[in-house]
Design a protein around this motif. Sequence first.
Motif, PDB file in Angstrom:
ATOM      1  N   SER A   1      -1.835   4.232   3.775  1.00 21.70           N
ATOM      2  CA  SER A   1      -2.431   4.478   2.463  1.00 21.70           C
ATOM      3  C   SER A   1      -1.383   4.461   1.359  1.00 21.70           C
ATOM      4  CB  SER A   1      -3.162   5.828   2.456  1.00 21.70           C
ATOM      5  OG  SER A   1      -4.208   5.858   3.402  1.00 21.70           O
ATOM      6  N   SER A   2      -0.229   5.002   1.665  1.00 25.13           N
ATOM      7  CA  SER A   2       0.819   5.154   0.645  1.00 25.13           C
ATOM      8  C   SER A   2       1.904   4.096   0.702  1.00 25.13           C
ATOM      9  CB  SER A   2       1.484   6.521   0.812  1.00 25.13           C
ATOM     10  OG  SER A   2       2.190   6.582   2.055  1.00 25.13           O
ATOM     11  N   SER A   3       1.961   3.339   1.799  1.00 27.81           N
ATOM     12  CA  SER A   3       3.049   2.380   2.066  1.00 27.81           C
ATOM     13  C   SER A   3       4.391   3.073   2.256  1.00 27.81           C
ATOM     14  CB  SER A   3       3.166   1.341   0.937  1.00 27.81           C
ATOM     15  OG  SER A   3       2.045   0.492   0.924  1.00 27.81           O
ATOM     16  N   LYS A   4       4.367   4.388   2.469  1.00 27.27           N
ATOM     17  CA  LYS A   4       5.599   5.138   2.685  1.00 27.27           C
ATOM     18  C   LYS A   4       5.571   5.771   4.071  1.00 27.27           C
ATOM     19  CE  LYS A   4       6.194   6.301  -2.211  1.00 27.27           C
ATOM     20  NZ  LYS A   4       6.299   7.416  -3.203  1.00 27.27           N
ATOM     21  N   ARG A   5       6.695   5.710   4.754  1.00 32.14           N
ATOM     22  CA  ARG A   5       6.805   6.325   6.071  1.00 32.14           C
ATOM     23  C   ARG A   5       6.990   7.827   5.943  1.00 32.14           C
ATOM     24  NH1 ARG A   5       4.771   2.763   9.732  1.00 32.14           N
ATOM     25  NH2 ARG A   5       5.676   0.688   9.423  1.00 32.14           N
ATOM     26  N   ILE A   6       6.364   8.550   6.850  1.00 34.57           N
ATOM     27  CA  ILE A   6       6.488   9.999   6.844  1.00 34.57           C
ATOM     28  C   ILE A   6       7.926  10.410   7.108  1.00 34.57           C
ATOM     29  CG2 ILE A   6       5.842  12.096   8.120  1.00 34.57           C
ATOM     30  CD1 ILE A   6       3.062  10.867   8.443  1.00 34.57           C
ATOM     31  N   VAL A   7       8.564   9.730   8.044  1.00 33.79           N
ATOM     32  CA  VAL A   7       9.997   9.960   8.289  1.00 33.79           C
ATOM     33  C   VAL A   7      10.743   8.725   7.816  1.00 33.79           C
ATOM     34  CG1 VAL A   7      11.762  10.426  10.014  1.00 33.79           C
ATOM     35  CG2 VAL A   7       9.469  11.414  10.285  1.00 33.79           C
ATOM     36  N   ALA A   8      11.558   8.887   6.813  1.00 36.91           N
ATOM     37  CA  ALA A   8      12.271   7.755   6.224  1.00 36.91           C
ATOM     38  C   ALA A   8      13.259   7.139   7.215  1.00 36.91           C
ATOM     39  CB  ALA A   8      13.006   8.209   4.967  1.00 36.91           C
ATOM     40  N   ASP A   9      13.557   5.871   7.003  1.00 36.78           N
ATOM     41  CA  ASP A   9      14.571   5.147   7.786  1.00 36.78           C
ATOM     42  C   ASP A   9      14.228   5.070   9.273  1.00 36.78           C
ATOM     43  OD1 ASP A   9      16.124   4.826   5.455  1.00 36.78           O
ATOM     44  OD2 ASP A   9      17.024   6.808   5.754  1.00 36.78           O
ATOM     45  N   THR A  10      12.957   4.926   9.564  1.00 36.41           N
ATOM     46  CA  THR A  10      12.555   4.724  10.957  1.00 36.41           C
ATOM     47  C   THR A  10      11.937   3.334  11.136  1.00 36.41           C
ATOM     48  OG1 THR A  10      10.448   5.842  10.493  1.00 36.41           O
ATOM     49  CG2 THR A  10      12.208   7.165  11.458  1.00 36.41           C
ATOM     50  N   LEU A  11      10.813   3.105  10.480  1.00 35.60           N
ATOM     51  CA  LEU A  11      10.125   1.814  10.544  1.00 35.60           C
ATOM     52  C   LEU A  11      10.112   1.167   9.162  1.00 35.60           C
ATOM     53  CD1 LEU A  11       7.070   2.938  12.722  1.00 35.60           C
ATOM     54  CD2 LEU A  11       9.078   1.657  13.490  1.00 35.60           C
ATOM     55  N   PRO A  12      10.001  -0.156   9.105  1.00 37.03           N
ATOM     56  CA  PRO A  12       9.986  -0.846   7.806  1.00 37.03           C
ATOM     57  C   PRO A  12       8.799  -0.412   6.948  1.00 37.03           C
ATOM     58  CG  PRO A  12      10.351  -2.398   9.593  1.00 37.03           C
ATOM     59  CD  PRO A  12       9.972  -1.102  10.235  1.00 37.03           C
ATOM     60  N   SER A  13       8.969  -0.499   5.631  1.00 34.47           N
ATOM     61  CA  SER A  13       7.877  -0.193   4.716  1.00 34.47           C
ATOM     62  C   SER A  13       6.771  -1.234   4.859  1.00 34.47           C
ATOM     63  CB  SER A  13       8.387  -0.149   3.275  1.00 34.47           C
ATOM     64  OG  SER A  13       8.963  -1.401   2.921  1.00 34.47           O
ATOM     65  N   ILE A  14       5.626  -0.930   4.285  1.00 38.65           N
ATOM     66  CA  ILE A  14       4.442  -1.764   4.475  1.00 38.65           C
ATOM     67  C   ILE A  14       4.042  -2.397   3.150  1.00 38.65           C
ATOM     68  CG2 ILE A  14       2.064  -1.803   5.315  1.00 38.65           C
ATOM     69  CD1 ILE A  14       2.841   0.945   6.673  1.00 38.65           C
ATOM     70  N   PRO A  15       4.147  -3.716   3.003  1.00 31.06           N
ATOM     71  CA  PRO A  15       3.770  -4.378   1.750  1.00 31.06           C
ATOM     72  C   PRO A  15       2.300  -4.150   1.409  1.00 31.06           C
ATOM     73  CG  PRO A  15       4.999  -5.861   3.184  1.00 31.06           C
ATOM     74  CD  PRO A  15       4.673  -4.657   3.993  1.00 31.06           C
ATOM     75  N   ALA A  16       1.974  -4.273   0.141  1.00 30.71           N
ATOM     76  CA  ALA A  16       0.618  -3.984  -0.333  1.00 30.71           C
ATOM     77  C   ALA A  16      -0.433  -4.856   0.331  1.00 30.71           C
ATOM     78  CB  ALA A  16       0.552  -4.134  -1.850  1.00 30.71           C
ATOM     79  N   GLN A  17      -0.141  -6.124   0.572  1.00 34.35           N
ATOM     80  CA  GLN A  17      -1.117  -7.046   1.149  1.00 34.35           C
ATOM     81  C   GLN A  17      -0.995  -7.196   2.660  1.00 34.35           C
ATOM     82  OE1 GLN A  17      -3.666  -8.194  -0.683  1.00 34.35           O
ATOM     83  NE2 GLN A  17      -2.732  -6.907  -2.273  1.00 34.35           N
ATOM     84  N   ASP A  18      -0.199  -6.336   3.268  1.00 33.77           N
ATOM     85  CA  ASP A  18      -0.049  -6.391   4.715  1.00 33.77           C
ATOM     86  C   ASP A  18      -1.397  -6.094   5.379  1.00 33.77           C
ATOM     87  OD1 ASP A  18       2.388  -6.130   6.906  1.00 33.77           O
ATOM     88  OD2 ASP A  18       0.624  -4.961   7.464  1.00 33.77           O
ATOM     89  N   GLU A  19      -1.682  -6.777   6.522  1.00 29.24           N
ATOM     90  CA  GLU A  19      -2.967  -6.593   7.198  1.00 29.24           C
ATOM     91  C   GLU A  19      -3.159  -5.162   7.702  1.00 29.24           C
ATOM     92  OE1 GLU A  19      -1.745  -8.131  11.689  1.00 29.24           O
ATOM     93  OE2 GLU A  19      -3.237  -9.221  10.533  1.00 29.24           O
ATOM     94  N   ARG A  20      -2.065  -4.431   7.879  1.00 30.75           N
ATOM     95  CA  ARG A  20      -2.211  -3.040   8.292  1.00 30.75           C
ATOM     96  C   ARG A  20      -2.901  -2.214   7.201  1.00 30.75           C
ATOM     97  NH1 ARG A  20       3.977  -2.451   9.983  1.00 30.75           N
ATOM     98  NH2 ARG A  20       4.036  -3.939   8.248  1.00 30.75           N
ATOM     99  N   ARG A  21      -2.661  -2.586   5.938  1.00 28.24           N
ATOM    100  CA  ARG A  21      -3.322  -1.890   4.831  1.00 28.24           C
ATOM    101  C   ARG A  21      -4.710  -2.446   4.557  1.00 28.24           C
ATOM    102  NH1 ARG A  21      -0.169  -0.410  -0.419  1.00 28.24           N
ATOM    103  NH2 ARG A  21      -1.846   1.124  -0.345  1.00 28.24           N
ATOM    104  N   THR A  22      -4.842  -3.768   4.630  1.00 37.03           N
ATOM    105  CA  THR A  22      -6.115  -4.387   4.243  1.00 37.03           C
ATOM    106  C   THR A  22      -7.160  -4.341   5.345  1.00 37.03           C
ATOM    107  OG1 THR A  22      -5.285  -6.566   4.911  1.00 37.03           O
ATOM    108  CG2 THR A  22      -4.950  -5.914   2.612  1.00 37.03           C
ATOM    109  N   HIS A  23      -6.741  -4.448   6.614  1.00 36.45           N
ATOM    110  CA  HIS A  23      -7.695  -4.543   7.711  1.00 36.45           C
ATOM    111  C   HIS A  23      -7.656  -3.344   8.675  1.00 36.45           C
ATOM    112  CE1 HIS A  23      -7.375  -8.762   6.383  1.00 36.45           C
ATOM    113  NE2 HIS A  23      -8.628  -8.834   6.769  1.00 36.45           N
ATOM    114  N   VAL A  24      -6.461  -2.890   9.016  1.00 36.15           N
ATOM    115  CA  VAL A  24      -6.343  -1.832  10.020  1.00 36.15           C
ATOM    116  C   VAL A  24      -6.665  -0.456   9.439  1.00 36.15           C
ATOM    117  CG1 VAL A  24      -4.774  -0.685  11.626  1.00 36.15           C
ATOM    118  CG2 VAL A  24      -4.682  -3.167  11.350  1.00 36.15           C
ATOM    119  N   LEU A  25      -6.228  -0.184   8.211  1.00 39.59           N
ATOM    120  CA  LEU A  25      -6.436   1.131   7.609  1.00 39.59           C
ATOM    121  C   LEU A  25      -7.903   1.560   7.588  1.00 39.59           C
ATOM    122  CD1 LEU A  25      -5.415   3.633   6.154  1.00 39.59           C
ATOM    123  CD2 LEU A  25      -5.383   2.304   4.013  1.00 39.59           C
ATOM    124  N   PRO A  26      -8.840   0.716   7.167  1.00 37.06           N
ATOM    125  CA  PRO A  26     -10.255   1.151   7.196  1.00 37.06           C
ATOM    126  C   PRO A  26     -10.741   1.504   8.601  1.00 37.06           C
ATOM    127  CG  PRO A  26      -9.991  -0.813   5.830  1.00 37.06           C
ATOM    128  CD  PRO A  26      -8.696  -0.618   6.546  1.00 37.06           C
TER     129      PRO A  26
END
Length: 395
Positions: free
Chosen positions: A293-318
């Motif tokens: 939802s936020s494109s920010k990781r809960i723990v910084a410097d672990t996994l890459p950030s998530i771009p706005a149009q990434d399918e994880r935000r557009t398709h997986v999040l719902p």
Amino acid sequence: MAYPKAHWLAGLLLSATLMADGNAGGTLAGGRSIELIGSQTDAVHIWKGNALVTNLNILDKRVYTVAHRDAIQLIPPRTIDKSRRSMAGVQGEDWVVCDQMSGAILENVTVHGCAIRSRASPLQGIFGADGLFANLRLVGNRIQTAGEHFIVINGLLSGEISGNTLQAVDGKVPVIHLYPARIGGNLAEEGMVYILDFAAEGAGKPRLQYGKLALGNNRLLGIPGKQTADIVDDRFGIPAQHQLVSVGLKRFRYYAFMDRFSNLTFGEYRRQNGGRDFAQLKVWLEQRVAEYSSSKRIVADTLPSIPAQDERRTHVLPILRKALSKAINSHALDHVSLSNFPETPVRTFAAKQLAIQYGEVQPLEVPDNLQRGRCRQAVLKYLLSADQFVRFTHK
């Protein structure tokens, strides 16, 4: 070479002019052409056994970089217990034992003499990612794609791959890849579970195994000095690209797992192992929803950030949000078996947790640097406890 008559057609053609189903007699053939256009993703789905797909021409002239588009996708069908009914629907539904995400098997499929061309984009040729495949025959096909996946099969138990021609694009060397079966996919960075071999379970159960294959005469075009396409058989180990975020299981008790998965209700799952398994599911869903939802990781410097149009935000999040609402914050589906559970994230995550209990977890390699270690922890912490991380990691 003669091919057995197919009893069912197991294909869905996404071309508007070519549609087929089980009533068509089981063979999709005859020099038909399918051109992928617009936003179409796949050309042919083979989703029933005893199928013959032959002499198709599949063409993709589009230019794109998105992944997960297949010329021919192999999808093991759900296994149904017709003697039982589920209470998941208003009037009851067929009782599902398993599907492709939980180890279903697609049997006796032949893909012969098909031509696949995608010179500008990474269309995947013949692709089977989930489930298991028995007596799969891929013979005499010609594939040219700008992607890396010409023929890729996870969980190939037996069959033949011969007489195929792979044509290079821009000097990239085509390879045929075989990997072990996986349980539950990897919908939202929860890690993967690979089946490296199977146990002998007795009681009249045929033992599954990655058997010897009929291989040969797979030609390579477009690479100077090289005429034979390599077949990389990695069915007995975690794929190198997923080693960091995967769990490997040996002596996997397939039938015992399937029995448990198809009979355990979600209410029982909530309580098993002192509620720990459900707690891990809940925290995974909540944290991934927050991150996507936020494109920010809960723990910084672990996994890459998530771009706005990434399918994880557009398709997986719902899908994750719906699972939270329907499963985590409600008891309305507690009576439903995990195998019949309607919310995919819940069903696949629980399948991985159960699978780990029915196989011998193989030691995890020690990450070669701190960042990779943080990445592994950020993914596998949902499937493995802190104690398991210690016990399963090489010293």
